[in-house]
Design a protein around this motif. Structure first.
Motif, short mmCIF file in Angstrom:
data_model
loop_
_atom_site.label_atom_id
_atom_site.label_comp_id
_atom_site.label_asym_id
_atom_site.label_seq_id
_atom_site.Cartn_x
_atom_site.Cartn_y
_atom_site.Cartn_z
N PRO A 84 50.20 3.30 59.49
CA PRO A 84 48.75 3.44 59.75
C PRO A 84 48.03 2.12 59.50
CG PRO A 84 49.28 4.26 57.57
CD PRO A 84 50.59 3.84 58.18
N PHE A 85 46.87 1.95 60.17
CA PHE A 85 46.04 0.78 59.91
C PHE A 85 44.56 1.17 60.02
CE2 PHE A 85 46.83 0.62 64.49
CZ PHE A 85 45.56 0.38 65.02
N LEU A 86 43.72 0.34 59.42
CA LEU A 86 42.28 0.59 59.38
C LEU A 86 41.60 -0.27 60.43
CD1 LEU A 86 40.43 2.38 57.56
CD2 LEU A 86 40.01 0.32 56.19
N ALA A 87 40.69 0.33 61.20
CA ALA A 87 39.99 -0.42 62.25
C ALA A 87 38.49 -0.26 62.09
CB ALA A 87 40.42 0.08 63.63
N LEU A 88 37.77 -1.39 62.15
CA LEU A 88 36.31 -1.38 62.16
C LEU A 88 35.87 -1.76 63.56
CD1 LEU A 88 33.55 -1.24 60.73
CD2 LEU A 88 33.83 -3.67 60.15
N LEU A 89 35.21 -0.84 64.25
CA LEU A 89 34.77 -1.04 65.63
C LEU A 89 33.25 -1.20 65.63
CD1 LEU A 89 36.92 1.79 67.25
CD2 LEU A 89 37.53 -0.61 66.95
N ILE A 90 32.77 -2.40 65.97
CA ILE A 90 31.34 -2.65 65.96
C ILE A 90 30.92 -3.26 67.29
CG2 ILE A 90 31.02 -2.84 63.48
CD1 ILE A 90 31.37 -5.81 63.68
N SER A 91 29.79 -2.77 67.82
CA SER A 91 29.28 -3.26 69.10
C SER A 91 27.81 -2.90 69.19
CB SER A 91 30.06 -2.64 70.26
OG SER A 91 29.78 -1.25 70.36
N GLY A 92 27.25 -3.09 70.38
CA GLY A 92 25.86 -2.75 70.58
C GLY A 92 25.58 -1.27 70.47
N GLY A 93 26.58 -0.46 70.74
CA GLY A 93 26.35 0.99 70.73
C GLY A 93 27.22 1.77 69.77
N HIS A 94 28.18 1.11 69.12
CA HIS A 94 29.12 1.83 68.26
C HIS A 94 29.28 1.15 66.91
CE1 HIS A 94 30.42 4.36 71.60
NE2 HIS A 94 30.43 3.27 72.34
N ASN A 95 29.53 1.96 65.91
CA ASN A 95 29.84 1.49 64.56
C ASN A 95 30.79 2.52 63.95
OD1 ASN A 95 27.65 -0.80 63.82
ND2 ASN A 95 28.98 -0.35 62.08
N LEU A 96 32.07 2.25 64.00
CA LEU A 96 33.05 3.22 63.55
C LEU A 96 34.06 2.58 62.61
CD1 LEU A 96 33.89 4.96 66.97
CD2 LEU A 96 32.53 5.93 65.12
N LEU A 97 34.34 3.28 61.53
CA LEU A 97 35.43 2.90 60.64
C LEU A 97 36.49 3.98 60.80
CD1 LEU A 97 36.36 0.86 58.49
CD2 LEU A 97 35.42 2.40 56.75
N VAL A 98 37.65 3.60 61.33
CA VAL A 98 38.66 4.57 61.75
C VAL A 98 40.01 4.26 61.11
CG1 VAL A 98 39.91 5.49 63.73
CG2 VAL A 98 37.49 4.93 63.95
N LEU A 99 40.69 5.30 60.65
CA LEU A 99 42.07 5.20 60.19
C LEU A 99 42.97 5.62 61.34
CD1 LEU A 99 44.24 4.80 58.01
CD2 LEU A 99 43.89 7.20 57.36
N ALA A 100 43.72 4.67 61.89
CA ALA A 100 44.66 4.96 62.97
C ALA A 100 46.00 5.35 62.35
CB ALA A 100 44.81 3.75 63.88
N GLN A 101 46.33 6.64 62.42
CA GLN A 101 47.56 7.13 61.80
C GLN A 101 48.76 7.01 62.73
OE1 GLN A 101 46.06 11.09 60.75
NE2 GLN A 101 45.96 10.43 58.61
N ASN A 102 48.48 7.14 64.04
CA ASN A 102 49.51 7.02 65.06
C ASN A 102 48.81 6.99 66.40
OD1 ASN A 102 52.04 6.93 66.36
ND2 ASN A 102 52.92 8.35 64.87
#
Length: 221
Positions: A84-102
């Motif tokens: 698994p890895f941690l992803a921070l997705l930031i943009s003009g319309g999105h702000n997500l902190l996501v744990l990608a398990q698979n």
């Protein structure tokens, strides 16, 4: 502006991807393209390009979740990145902190409860009278290099919340109030025409914004 930037880049980006992979369109078995969520004006540029390639070479199209694509693209540039890895997705319309398990398995740990950081950057840059044709973020960041990051103590909200959510509406409000309290006429006077004193005040606001933005992104317990 975002749509135009995508349209200007799409052909070169696709060709570079093919060249880097040492293949041509005739070698493909399908065309994958992000279809949403996101800014539809930009997404349709990619969809139009995908349809064009698919039609010419008789290929099926695979629709991909926009945010999933952003999360997984890191595995293209970092071959050692495994689940698994941690992803921070930031943009003009999105702000997500996501744990990608698979692949296809994600846990959303946090999101913005109001505006995304891109919205805060764009609005703040516009209020400061900056040229945002290349984006509010780069313009504000460049001006911030001239300012004092400790000149204004913008508050960082939600530090008392024991979660990983974000909030940027308050930061926008604080920027607007800082501009108004210093009587800056940013609507009528762009940064290119500002006096030295005026420019320094705007730079201080931009620098203080930058400091608080980094504070926002590091409050997750």
């Amino acid at each position: 502006m975002a749509e135009e930037a995508h349209a200007l880049a799409i052909d070169q980006v696709v060709q570079k991807a093919l060249d880097d992979a040492n293949v041509s369109e005739s070698d493909l078995s399908a065309v994958a393209v992000t279809i949403g969520p996101g800014l539809s004006l930009c997404l349709r540029v990619g969809v139009h390009k995908a349809r064009k390639i698919a039609k010419v070479f008789h290929l099926p199209i695979v629709g991909v979740h926009h945010m999933e694509a952003h999360a997984l693209v890191s595995r293209l540039v970092n071959k050692d990145l495994d689940y698994p890895f941690l992803a921070l997705l930031i943009s003009g319309g999105h702000n997500l902190l996501v744990l990608a398990q698979n692949l296809g398995e994600y846990v959303q740990l946090g999101t913005t409860i109001d505006d995304a950081i891109g919205e805060a950057y764009d609005k703040s840059a516009r209020w400061l009278g900056l040229d945002i044709r290349k984006g509010g973020g780069p313009a504000l960041e460049e001006l911030a290099l001239e300012g004092d990051p400790n000149s204004i103590n913008f508050r960082v909200p939600m530090r008392q919340h024991k979660d990983c959510n974000f909030s940027y509406a308050g930061l926008k409000t604080q920027v607007r109030l800082a501009i108004e309290s210093r009587n800056l006429c940013t609507d009528d006077i762009p940064i290119s025409s500002a006096t030295e004193e005026d420019r320094q005040l705007r730079a201080n606001i931009a620098a203080s914004f930058q400091v608080q933005y980094h504070g926002y992104c590091t409050h997750c317990p």
